[in-house]
Scaffold this active site. Structure first.
Site, PDB file in Angstrom:
ATOM      1  N   ASP A   1       0.840  -1.200   0.000  1.00  0.00           N
ATOM      2  CA  ASP A   1       0.000   0.000   0.000  1.00  0.00           C
ATOM      3  C   ASP A   1       0.874   1.249   0.000  1.00  0.00           C
ATOM      4  OD1 ASP A   1      -2.230   1.625   0.110  1.00  0.00           O
ATOM      5  OD2 ASP A   1      -3.090   0.672   1.880  1.00  0.00           O
TER       6      ASP A   1
ATOM      7  N   ASP B   1       0.795   8.488   2.998  1.00  0.00           N
ATOM      8  CA  ASP B   1       0.929   9.936   2.845  1.00  0.00           C
ATOM      9  C   ASP B   1       2.221  10.428   3.479  1.00  0.00           C
ATOM     10  OD1 ASP B   1      -1.643  10.337   1.561  1.00  0.00           O
ATOM     11  OD2 ASP B   1      -2.457   9.663   3.476  1.00  0.00           O
TER      12      ASP B   1
ATOM     13  N   GLU C   1      -7.938  -0.219   4.514  1.00  0.00           N
ATOM     14  CA  GLU C   1      -6.489  -0.426   4.351  1.00  0.00           C
ATOM     15  C   GLU C   1      -5.892  -1.022   5.628  1.00  0.00           C
ATOM     16  OE1 GLU C   1      -5.438   3.184   1.233  1.00  0.00           O
ATOM     17  OE2 GLU C   1      -5.245   3.543   3.364  1.00  0.00           O
TER      18      GLU C   1
HETATM   19  C1  5RP Z   1      -5.521   6.278   0.647  1.00  0.00           C
HETATM   20  C2  5RP Z   1      -4.167   6.112   1.183  1.00  0.00           C
HETATM   21  C3  5RP Z   1      -3.065   6.141   0.191  1.00  0.00           C
HETATM   22  O1  5RP Z   1      -2.318   4.986   0.307  1.00  0.00           O
HETATM   23  C4  5RP Z   1      -2.217   7.340   0.476  1.00  0.00           C
HETATM   24  O2  5RP Z   1      -3.058   8.480   0.455  1.00  0.00           O
HETATM   25  C5  5RP Z   1      -1.116   7.500  -0.560  1.00  0.00           C
HETATM   26  O3  5RP Z   1      -1.678   7.806  -1.787  1.00  0.00           O
HETATM   27  P1  5RP Z   1      -0.798   8.129  -3.057  1.00  0.00           P
HETATM   28  O4  5RP Z   1      -0.128   6.859  -3.452  1.00  0.00           O
HETATM   29  O5  5RP Z   1      -1.777   8.633  -4.063  1.00  0.00           O
HETATM   30  O6  5RP Z   1       0.188   9.195  -2.650  1.00  0.00           O
HETATM   31  O7  5RP Z   1      -3.914   5.968   2.350  1.00  0.00           O
HETATM   32  O8  5RP Z   1      -6.443   6.357   1.692  1.00  0.00           O
END
Ligand code: 5RP
Length: 304
Positions: free
Chosen positions: A153, A156, A175
């Site tokens: 995953d 942020d 998640e």
């Molecule tokens: C979604 C999340 C994402 O994994 C997180 O926001 C990262 O996203 P990105 O890969 O677009 O930067 O937690 O709820």
């Protein structure tokens, strides 16, 4: 932190573009930045024809676009490294959400095709489910596969301890459930997500999923206990709040200082109406960061 190298040439091209644009907008020097590390300086190039007559706005737009391209390349590098290093035949794989995971699913589908792998995918969101279906991967769920081999995953922000802020894309609860069911939870991110302490890079706060009727008392309780500011996340192409895949609301808690994130996560989860928080403490066992110079850095949690 380990450092893997790959695809430097396409990256160095982008790095050069950004470096060239930066130098043309801020200085007339044609030298590489004095503080460049050896790896960064090896990817620096003199811009072929510096856009001397460009307006500053034009230069800024070009630099912005080159920086975005670089971040996308970095996401891809991290995603490919994680899929290549952690996915094997006959595994159940948790598929995260966001923009970085798109590259991981692309790579997973490529490997399934090329290596004829037998892989079952468990999604963490509606988006992840769509990605799995679009790539003709095998879709499952926690009813049929409550134990996963690995979950991959995005995040942020990732701090030095591998504590994560997640939920920028609004999918944090599923998640966290899927990551919690996996033997190994691996994070993929670009260089902008890499922090020593949470809040250094990610300024939007900690996402918290709440039952809609409780958003005001939960917001007040968080501010009372931990300070800072809590905002109800509003939708962009819809009037009113963002509604999650679980039909809940999202709060974003902008904290003012570093906290003991394990304690804060537990305390916030105890507030009636909170479904879960975007703080992932002690869950990730490895993070892959795609870097600006085309390398991939690997971080494991510190050994205590
Ligand atoms: C979604 C999340 C994402 O994994 C997180 O926001 C990262 O996203 P990105 O890969 O677009 O930067 O937690 O709820």
């Amino acid at each position: 932190m380990l450092c893997l190298r790959g695809r430097v040439s396409s990256f160095s091209h982008l790095a050069a573009a950004v470096a060239g644009l930066r130098s043309s907008s801020s200085s007339s020097s044609s030298s590489p930045p004095a503080s460049s590390s050896s790896s960064a300086s090896s990817s620096w190039r003199q811009p072929a024809s510096p856009p001397r007559s460009s307006s500053p706005k034009h230069v800024r737009l070009l630099a912005h676009s080159a920086a975005n391209n670089m971040a996308e390349e970095a996401k891809k590098l991290a995603a490919h490294a994680a899929v290549d290093n952690h996915v094997q035949n006959n595994q159940v794989v948790g598929v995260g959400s966001g923009s970085t995971i798109v590259y991981a699913v692309d790579r997973l589908a490529e490997r399934v095709r090329q290596e004829k792998l037998n892989i079952v995918c468990v999604p963490t969101s509606f988006q992840a489910r769509q990605l799995i279906l679009q790539h003709s991967l095998t879709l499952s769920d926690l009813d049929r596969h409550p134990e996963l081999d690995v979950a991959i995953d995005g995040a942020d922000e990732v701090d030095a301890d591998l504590t994560l802020i997640k939920g920028g894309g609004g999918c944090l609860t599923q998640e966290k459930i899927v990551a919690g069911c996996a033997k190994h939870f691996v994070v993929i991110a670009d260089f902008r997500k890499d922090s020593k302490s949470l809040g250094e890079q990610w300024k939007k706060g900690v996402p918290i999923e709440v039952i809609p009727m409780a958003y005001v008392p939960v917001s007040r309780a968080i501010v009372k206990c931990f300070g800072g500011e809590v905002n109800l996340r509003m939708a962009v192409s819809k009037a009113g709040p963002v509604v999650t895949d679980n039909s809940n609301f999202l709060l974003d808690w902008k904290f003012e200082r570093a906290h003991n994130w394990k304690e804060v996560n537990t305390a916030i989860k105890m507030i009636p109406g909170v479904v879960d928080t975007g703080l992932f403490v002690g869950m990730a066992e490895r993070a892959y960061f795609g870097m600006e110079d085309g390398s991939v850095q690997v971080r494991d949690p510190p050994v205590n």
